[in-house]
Design an enzyme around this catalytic site. Sequence first.
Site, PDB file in Angstrom:
ATOM      1  N   ASP A  41      20.505  79.968  46.825  1.00  0.00           N
ATOM      2  CA  ASP A  41      21.814  80.604  46.664  1.00  0.00           C
ATOM      3  C   ASP A  41      21.826  81.824  47.599  1.00  0.00           C
ATOM      4  OD1 ASP A  41      24.002  82.077  45.849  1.00  0.00           O
ATOM      5  OD2 ASP A  41      23.658  81.757  43.703  1.00  0.00           O
ATOM      6  N   HIS A  42      22.647  81.749  48.623  1.00  0.00           N
ATOM      7  CA  HIS A  42      22.622  82.784  49.661  1.00  0.00           C
ATOM      8  C   HIS A  42      23.161  84.136  49.164  1.00  0.00           C
ATOM      9  CE1 HIS A  42      21.733  84.062  53.552  1.00  0.00           C
ATOM     10  NE2 HIS A  42      22.478  83.257  54.292  1.00  0.00           N
ATOM     11  N   ARG A  43      23.791  84.143  47.990  1.00  0.00           N
ATOM     12  CA  ARG A  43      24.231  85.436  47.431  1.00  0.00           C
ATOM     13  C   ARG A  43      23.030  86.245  46.961  1.00  0.00           C
ATOM     14  NH1 ARG A  43      27.939  83.408  42.715  1.00  0.00           N
ATOM     15  NH2 ARG A  43      26.021  82.227  42.465  1.00  0.00           N
TER      16      ARG A  43
END
Length: 423
Positions: free
Chosen positions: A395-397
């Site tokens: 999850d790039h967040r």
Amino acid sequence: MAALIEIKVPDVGNVADIDVVDVLVKPGDQIKLEQTLAVLETDKASMDLPSSAAGTVQEVFIKPGDKVSEGTLIATVLASAEENSVAKPEQPVQEAVAPVAPVSEPVVVKPEPLPETLTSSGSTAAAHATPAVRLFARELGVDIHKITTGGGRKGRILKDDVKNFVKKVMAEGVTQSGSGIPSMPAVDFSQFGDIEEQKLSKIKRLTGQNLSRVWLNLPMVTYHDEADITEMEAFRVALNAEKSKDDVKITGLVFIIKALVSAMEQFPQFNASLSADGEKLILKKYFNIGIAVDTPNGLVVPVLRDVNRKGINELTAELAEKSNKARLGKLMPADMQGGCITISSLGGIGGTAFTPIVNAPEVAILGVTRAKMQPVWNGKEFMPRLMLPLDLTYDHRVIDGVEGARFMAAIKQYLGDIRRLLL
Ligand code: CAO
């Protein structure tokens, strides 16, 4: 002189059993010539059924939900000669056939101001649309008041107007976290050849919903690499040689589980979940690994608990027990809860790489495909090495690209030299 006129469904071009979606008149109503009596709908178009006579409605013979065909009696209208130019008053009872206007063809999309969102115009006024169209708009999350003019008779909003509105908003890129995304059109595949319908299992349906939700909510990146497992494999083969033929054999997956947990200890942000409001990272102090298991009913993910406290033999036995239970459909909900990261291993089947989808609220998933002997340059010569392809989706967040690469490098290091798992 007054005449009683029967209004029937005219020739609608070989279509039978047309749905009545709305009836707009009742006995006693004064109606004008061409006033819409009912709205009919086939799977291709919706049609207004206008009256061919002006006068007082005597009786209505259809209701929403009925099916009609050519010649079905819609209503009787008591028409006076003065009011009617179409009806012939000299005939005491006249059979009049109402022309059907296919209002969705051609679709007239009127220019309208660019909407800010699909929903919530703030208007409470009744929209000029049938209940079926209003329901359709609601199902798509569209505030029908945002559609200023429809392509139907007298600007009536049609299903196609709602669809075109959604298409336009989507094209402008105005969405609200995935809401209002138009559904896929239904296709009648039987028109192309023989088909058979098979109901999806409950697991497949629920997995599908969850995967779609994750796909729409998480910005995901997949990073691919290979680990050199030549020594690990030699050790595994040696361990299995010591086992009796009834013992459960150790597969490479158990080493991968241990290597993953050691990397998670080193990079705590991978053993975490984002809070629902997206403001906080919840770091977990336990190390539970989910294992995607293929079963006849679909994919399930049993969880191995406290992997950091267990050895290779214990994990081998637990993996065998849980994957057997999964295949027999005997896992309890608790067996599938509390995972920190999931591993999806297709190594027993093949593959060189794939892009697994994060099992949210986890923040990463490790994909594994088939290990292969490859010539690897050691600076002086090519050596045959057993290389294991790994795919890390995150999850790039929560995880930056560099963190993803470092995490993968750590997993590779543990698998490349499993003595490090003891450190
Ligand atoms: N490279 C080469 N060989 C591999 C391998 C790899 N990466 N992974 C497994 N193998 C071998 C094993 O060593 C075993 O060999 P032998 O038959 O010679 O002993 C054979 O392939 C079968 O292994 P396995 O699949 O039974 O065992 P596992 O521990 O590797 O995996 C499990 C267990 C439960 C993960 C697996 O059976 C399974 O269900 N995989 C499917 C996972 C899945 O559906 N993922 C979803 C993908 S989409 O989201």
